[in-house]
Design a protein around this motif. Sequence first.
Motif, PDB file in Angstrom:
ATOM      1  N   ARG A  44       0.754  -1.182   0.016  1.00 57.71           N
ATOM      2  CA  ARG A  44       0.004  -0.130  -0.091  1.00 57.71           C
ATOM      3  C   ARG A  44       0.707   1.410  -0.111  1.00 57.71           C
TER       4      ARG A  44
ATOM      5  N   GLY B 148     -12.357   7.237   5.818  1.00 59.38           N
ATOM      6  CA  GLY B 148     -12.073   6.574   6.893  1.00 59.38           C
ATOM      7  C   GLY B 148     -12.271   5.061   6.835  1.00 59.38           C
ATOM      8  N   LEU B 149     -13.317   4.719   6.034  1.00 60.67           N
ATOM      9  CA  LEU B 149     -13.793   3.584   5.738  1.00 60.67           C
ATOM     10  C   LEU B 149     -13.015   2.680   4.818  1.00 60.67           C
ATOM     11  N   TRP B 150     -12.587   3.651   3.817  1.00 58.33           N
ATOM     12  CA  TRP B 150     -11.541   3.320   2.848  1.00 58.33           C
ATOM     13  C   TRP B 150     -10.191   2.782   3.413  1.00 58.33           C
ATOM     14  N   LEU B 151      -9.798   3.697   4.271  1.00 56.55           N
ATOM     15  CA  LEU B 151      -8.217   3.511   5.152  1.00 56.55           C
ATOM     16  C   LEU B 151      -8.714   2.105   5.818  1.00 56.55           C
ATOM     17  N   LEU B 152      -9.711   2.234   6.458  1.00 54.91           N
ATOM     18  CA  LEU B 152      -9.773   0.859   7.393  1.00 54.91           C
ATOM     19  C   LEU B 152      -9.785  -0.457   6.591  1.00 54.91           C
ATOM     20  N   ALA B 153     -10.451  -0.417   5.318  1.00 57.50           N
ATOM     21  CA  ALA B 153     -10.653  -1.600   4.179  1.00 57.50           C
ATOM     22  C   ALA B 153      -8.884  -1.840   3.818  1.00 57.50           C
TER      23      ALA B 153
ATOM     24  N   ALA C  86      -6.356  -1.149   5.399  1.00 59.07           N
ATOM     25  CA  ALA C  86      -5.667  -1.635   6.509  1.00 59.07           C
ATOM     26  C   ALA C  86      -5.876  -3.079   6.977  1.00 59.07           C
ATOM     27  N   LEU C  87      -7.090  -3.563   6.825  1.00 54.47           N
ATOM     28  CA  LEU C  87      -7.719  -5.029   7.400  1.00 54.47           C
ATOM     29  C   LEU C  87      -7.680  -5.991   6.312  1.00 54.47           C
ATOM     30  N   THR C  88      -7.557  -5.399   4.847  1.00 53.68           N
ATOM     31  CA  THR C  88      -7.514  -6.493   3.857  1.00 53.68           C
ATOM     32  C   THR C  88      -5.948  -6.665   3.215  1.00 53.68           C
TER      33      THR C  88
END
Length: 216
Positions: free
Chosen positions: A45, A108-113, A115-117
């Motif tokens: 990333r 924020g949801l994009w950054l979480l996705a 980080a977690l995928t």
Amino acid sequence: MNRAEPGPAEPEPAHGPPDAATGADPAEPRGRSGARRAGRFWSVRRAPAALLALVVLGAAGLLLYDLVSVRAGRPGMSWRKVLTGDLATRSLDDVWTVAGAGVAVALGLWLLALALTPGLRSVLTMRPGPHGLRAGLGRDAVERVLHDRAVGVAGVASARVRAGRGKAAVRAVAHFREVPEVRADVEAAMAAGVRELGLARPPAVSVHVVRPPRKG
């Protein structure tokens, strides 16, 4: 002179034949033999991380410059005064407030996705080798291997392969021989090709054989 009597020979460590599935010694721990489950590769990333770092760095530098200017006796930047005054007077049900909150939540949801995928969906993980060696195959390489297998079957004029993480679709055109016979041979060739790839999660292969379109 007394001669030293030879002591009893130490028994050799007992090792069974290598495992037929993994090629590893059964006496070796399973953690070292490479028989453990292979996980997916994680993307670095670089672009999202660099973009976020630049945004945070720019915002922090701008606020720090404004703070130093105020401490030095200079007036603060006009944009900060306008922004603070606007935030103090604008209501929560305002269109721009709701739109800004929606954009912030989406980012924020994009950054979480991210980080977690794991990402790297185009890389298929292979079975782990000895000493924890890990490798992967790109989808294009899998498609080329299966395509070569398909066109090598007698009666196949052309073939098209689309490989995914869990499924590979093969469409072949048969110019002679019966279609059921060609389909059976292509399915056998695909099964052998998938086994030779050594993937940790072999994809399910669907084969569709058709006749070439008639001219005129």
